[in-house]
Design an enzyme around this catalytic site. Structure first.
Site, PDB file in Angstrom:
ATOM      1  CE1 TYR A 109       7.799  -3.809   2.960  1.00  0.00           C
ATOM      2  CE2 TYR A 109       8.277  -5.541   4.555  1.00  0.00           C
ATOM      3  CZ  TYR A 109       8.705  -4.499   3.740  1.00  0.00           C
ATOM      4  OH  TYR A 109      10.039  -4.164   3.700  1.00  0.00           O
ATOM      5  NE  ARG A 119       6.241  -4.452  15.230  1.00  0.00           N
ATOM      6  CZ  ARG A 119       5.621  -4.387  14.075  1.00  0.00           C
ATOM      7  NH1 ARG A 119       4.977  -3.293  13.738  1.00  0.00           N
ATOM      8  NH2 ARG A 119       5.619  -5.404  13.247  1.00  0.00           N
ATOM      9  CE  LYS A 137       9.511  -5.191   0.307  1.00  0.00           C
ATOM     10  NZ  LYS A 137      10.276  -4.445  -0.705  1.00  0.00           N
ATOM     11  CG  ASP A 139       4.264   6.677  -8.058  1.00  0.00           C
ATOM     12  OD1 ASP A 139       4.449   5.461  -7.825  1.00  0.00           O
ATOM     13  OD2 ASP A 139       3.371   7.345  -7.499  1.00  0.00           O
ATOM     14  CB  VAL A 140       7.742   1.913  -9.026  1.00  0.00           C
ATOM     15  CG1 VAL A 140       9.211   2.312  -9.087  1.00  0.00           C
ATOM     16  CG2 VAL A 140       7.258   1.721  -7.592  1.00  0.00           C
ATOM     17  NE  ARG A 190      12.504   7.942   2.764  1.00  0.00           N
ATOM     18  CZ  ARG A 190      11.444   8.275   2.027  1.00  0.00           C
ATOM     19  NH1 ARG A 190      11.507   9.336   1.236  1.00  0.00           N
ATOM     20  NH2 ARG A 190      10.334   7.558   2.081  1.00  0.00           N
TER      21      ARG A 190
HETATM   22  P1  NDP Z   1      12.663   4.350   2.984  1.00  0.00           P
HETATM   23  O1  NDP Z   1      11.251   4.587   3.333  1.00  0.00           O
HETATM   24  O2  NDP Z   1      13.743   4.973   3.773  1.00  0.00           O
HETATM   25  O3  NDP Z   1      12.907   4.723   1.433  1.00  0.00           O
HETATM   26  C1  NDP Z   1      11.997   4.272   0.469  1.00  0.00           C
HETATM   27  C2  NDP Z   1      12.408   4.802  -0.885  1.00  0.00           C
HETATM   28  O4  NDP Z   1      11.461   4.360  -1.854  1.00  0.00           O
HETATM   29  C3  NDP Z   1      12.439   6.318  -0.947  1.00  0.00           C
HETATM   30  O5  NDP Z   1      13.449   6.729  -1.852  1.00  0.00           O
HETATM   31  C4  NDP Z   1      11.065   6.660  -1.521  1.00  0.00           C
HETATM   32  O6  NDP Z   1      11.092   7.934  -2.119  1.00  0.00           O
HETATM   33  C5  NDP Z   1      10.899   5.510  -2.516  1.00  0.00           C
HETATM   34  N1  NDP Z   1       9.525   5.177  -2.892  1.00  0.00           N
HETATM   35  C6  NDP Z   1       8.495   4.846  -2.100  1.00  0.00           C
HETATM   36  N2  NDP Z   1       7.395   4.605  -2.818  1.00  0.00           N
HETATM   37  C7  NDP Z   1       7.749   4.797  -4.115  1.00  0.00           C
HETATM   38  C8  NDP Z   1       7.055   4.721  -5.342  1.00  0.00           C
HETATM   39  N3  NDP Z   1       5.754   4.401  -5.418  1.00  0.00           N
HETATM   40  N4  NDP Z   1       7.724   4.975  -6.497  1.00  0.00           N
HETATM   41  C9  NDP Z   1       9.029   5.297  -6.442  1.00  0.00           C
HETATM   42  N5  NDP Z   1       9.749   5.401  -5.320  1.00  0.00           N
HETATM   43  C10 NDP Z   1       9.103   5.160  -4.166  1.00  0.00           C
HETATM   44  O7  NDP Z   1      12.818   2.768   2.953  1.00  0.00           O
HETATM   45  P2  NDP Z   1      14.087   1.807   3.132  1.00  0.00           P
HETATM   46  O8  NDP Z   1      15.298   2.413   2.558  1.00  0.00           O
HETATM   47  O9  NDP Z   1      14.097   1.320   4.512  1.00  0.00           O
HETATM   48  O10 NDP Z   1      13.594   0.577   2.231  1.00  0.00           O
HETATM   49  C11 NDP Z   1      14.071   0.335   0.919  1.00  0.00           C
HETATM   50  C12 NDP Z   1      13.594  -1.047   0.508  1.00  0.00           C
HETATM   51  O11 NDP Z   1      14.101  -2.008   1.426  1.00  0.00           O
HETATM   52  C13 NDP Z   1      12.078  -1.199   0.523  1.00  0.00           C
HETATM   53  O12 NDP Z   1      11.666  -2.003  -0.560  1.00  0.00           O
HETATM   54  C14 NDP Z   1      11.825  -1.922   1.826  1.00  0.00           C
HETATM   55  O13 NDP Z   1      10.636  -2.671   1.792  1.00  0.00           O
HETATM   56  C15 NDP Z   1      13.055  -2.791   1.925  1.00  0.00           C
HETATM   57  N6  NDP Z   1      13.358  -3.225   3.286  1.00  0.00           N
HETATM   58  C16 NDP Z   1      13.599  -2.326   4.288  1.00  0.00           C
HETATM   59  C17 NDP Z   1      13.880  -2.774   5.575  1.00  0.00           C
HETATM   60  C18 NDP Z   1      14.168  -1.851   6.723  1.00  0.00           C
HETATM   61  O14 NDP Z   1      14.260  -2.329   7.874  1.00  0.00           O
HETATM   62  N7  NDP Z   1      14.346  -0.557   6.514  1.00  0.00           N
HETATM   63  C19 NDP Z   1      13.898  -4.211   5.877  1.00  0.00           C
HETATM   64  C20 NDP Z   1      13.643  -5.061   4.749  1.00  0.00           C
HETATM   65  C21 NDP Z   1      13.379  -4.581   3.505  1.00  0.00           C
HETATM   66  P3  NDP Z   1       9.750   8.843  -2.300  1.00  0.00           P
HETATM   67  O15 NDP Z   1       9.037   8.794  -0.996  1.00  0.00           O
HETATM   68  O16 NDP Z   1      10.234  10.205  -2.714  1.00  0.00           O
HETATM   69  O17 NDP Z   1       9.030   8.169  -3.395  1.00  0.00           O
END
Ligand code: NDP
Length: 253
Positions: free
Chosen positions: A159, A204, A163, A67-68, A24
């Site tokens: 976080y 927020r 990052k 799961d990473v 997603r």
């Molecule tokens: P979402 O929460 O919408 O999606 C996160 C994705 O990561 C999902 O596919 C989830 O799938 C997967 N995920 C989470 N934990 C794990 C894990 N341990 N192993 C494998 N997959 C995992 O987040 P975003 O799309 O918003 O964020 C994507 C990246 O961008 C992240 O690294 C986030 O920190 C970064 N980011 C996002 C921002 C924002 O405003 N949205 C801003 C700046 C950076 P599942 O839960 O099924 O594992």
């Protein structure tokens, strides 16, 4: 036979792309960006499912549970992709989580869970990808950081540390692998309209969005386009950079 070069990473050839956290949000938009250009894309996540019907032939899309934070999952996912298509040529290390709370309330778990997923998780997939890219003499690695790495954000010590750590990791690995035409870069999004942002709540988000010079939050596609550029042949001379996609939020930092 001529050795493969970085030029083989081009629009005329379907590449093997792996996007972590591709179920997603930003990861899914990245997967779509590469699929739209004819590449073969493996998306991984803990659930192993994709939130939307991507409507592409099954031989161009793999959706895998991984799961990473679990080394064995990472090994299994890469092996599955390699058996199906060959080595990963483009890695988008995007999976990430937040567990926000102020420092005095932040327990060891909230700290280490975020470091494990957002920093060590990227180390795990990068190391696994590099092992094959070195033999290919080509490859692109893009790590998903955040504007929070540079601005800081209350409640995000864990976080922001993870990052920010990606920047040092990316630059170190970039120097290690540059002689094999492998590039390693970082994308630093600002506010992006996904589930992760929605968790902050409208009030927020509104306050933060008001600080963005371009006056809006990003779409996941805004970020995917930057990732796509860093993976493109045109970016073959770009390595070790941090590319902000933040509407100007952190400009100058
Ligand atoms: P979402 O929460 O919408 O999606 C996160 C994705 O990561 C999902 O596919 C989830 O799938 C997967 N995920 C989470 N934990 C794990 C894990 N341990 N192993 C494998 N997959 C995992 O987040 P975003 O799309 O918003 O964020 C994507 C990246 O961008 C992240 O690294 C986030 O920190 C970064 N980011 C996002 C921002 C924002 O405003 N949205 C801003 C700046 C950076 P599942 O839960 O099924 O594992």
């Amino acid at each position: 036979m001529t050795a493969a070069t970085a030029d083989d990473v081009g629009p005329d050839r379907a590449r093997v792309v792996l996007v972590t956290g591709g179920s997603r949000g930003i990861g899914l938009a990245c997967a779509r960006w590469f699929l739209d250009r004819g590449d073969r894309v493996a998306v991984t996540s803990r659930s192993g499912t994709v939130d939307e019907d991507l409507d592409v032939p099954a031989d161009r899309l793999l959706s895998l549970p991984c799961d990473v934070t679990v080394a064995a999952d990472v090994e299994r996912a890469f092996s599955t992709v390699e058996e199906a298509w060959g080595p990963v040529e483009v890695l988008v290390a995007n999976a990430g989580i937040t567990r926000d709370t102020l420092i005095l309330r932040m327990g060891e778990d909230a700290w280490s869970d975020v470091i494990d997923a957002d920093l060590t998780g990227v180390f795990r997939v990068t190391k696994r990808a590099v092992s094959k890219m070195l033999r290919l003499h080509r490859g692109r690695i893009i790590m998903m950081s955040s504007v929070g790495a540079f601005l800081g954000s209350p409640g995000q010590a864990n976080y922001a540390a993870a990052k920010a750590g990606l920047v040092g990791m990316a630059r170190s690995v970039a120097r290690e692998v540059a002689s094999r035409s492998i590039t390693v870069n970082v994308v630093a999004p600002g506010l992006v309209s996904t589930d992760m942002l929605a968790a902050l709540g409208d009030e927020r988000i509104g306050a933060m969005a008001a600080q963005v010079p371009l006056g809006r939050v990003a779409t996941p596609e805004d970020v995917a386009a930057a990732v796509g550029f860093l993976a493109s042949p045109e970016a073959g001379y770009v390595t070790g950079v941090v590319l902000p996609v933040d509407g100007g939020l952190a400009m100058g930092l």
